[in-house]
Scaffold this active site. Structure first.
Site, PDB file in Angstrom:
ATOM      1  CB  SER A 125      -0.887  -0.025   1.259  1.00  0.00           C
ATOM      2  OG  SER A 125      -1.747   1.080   1.293  1.00  0.00           O
ATOM      3  CB  CYS A 126       1.934   3.807  -1.525  1.00  0.00           C
ATOM      4  SG  CYS A 126       1.091   3.667  -3.110  1.00  0.00           S
ATOM      5  N   GLY A 127       0.170   5.872  -0.813  1.00  0.00           N
ATOM      6  CA  GLY A 127      -0.840   6.922  -0.769  1.00  0.00           C
ATOM      7  C   GLY A 127      -1.964   6.689  -1.750  1.00  0.00           C
TER       8      GLY A 127
END
Length: 146
Positions: free
Chosen positions: A97-99
């Site tokens: 996951s990230c932004g």
């Protein structure tokens, strides 16, 4: 597109629920955002997104797998970055996951480079979806020891 390499909110929530219940999640969540965003000490850039991380996730900021010139670190150094973050060994399945789902792809490439291909699904909704949903559990501070 290989749909088996894409995770959705329902999958992420099932991993969080398993972690919170004390069970071993089927996969480990790996967050590619900065350590400050992961810990909730830096404000999120997206309006309406809370600061912090999904409970049970591990912080592996994407820039840690890169050298100063922007190229990928050698495979053994990439593996060490994941190990130092408390990410399970070479055969453990992960969800990145990230932004917004973009820099998690850097982690996928790094894992491919380190010989861990096909073990990372990318949560496309990422923090924009999860962190923007008040009903989702939230943690702040560093990840607990592995």
């Amino acid at each position: 597109l290989d749909a088996s390499l894409v995770a959705d909110l329902a999958k992420v929530r099932s991993l969080v629920d398993a972690f919170q219940s004390g069970a071993a999640p089927a996969q480990t969540l790996v967050d590619a955002r900065s350590q400050a965003r992961f810990e909730g000490v830096a404000k999120e850039a997206r309006a309406g997104c809370r600061s912090g991380h999904a409970p049970g996730s591990r912080s592996v900021p994407f820039d840690r797998v890169l050298q100063a010139d922007g190229t990928m670190r050698p495979p053994e150094q990439v593996a060490a970055v994941f190990a130092e973050a408390g990410v399970p060994g070479v055969d453990a399945p992960l969800v990145g996951s990230c932004g917004s789902g973009v820099t998690a792809a850097v982690l996928a490439l790094a894992l491919e480079h380190a010989g861990r291909a096909s073990l990372l699904e990318i949560y496309d909704g990422s923090w924009a979806e999860y962190g923007g949903d008040e009903s989702q559990p939230l943690a702040t501070g560093p990840a607990p020891p592995a």
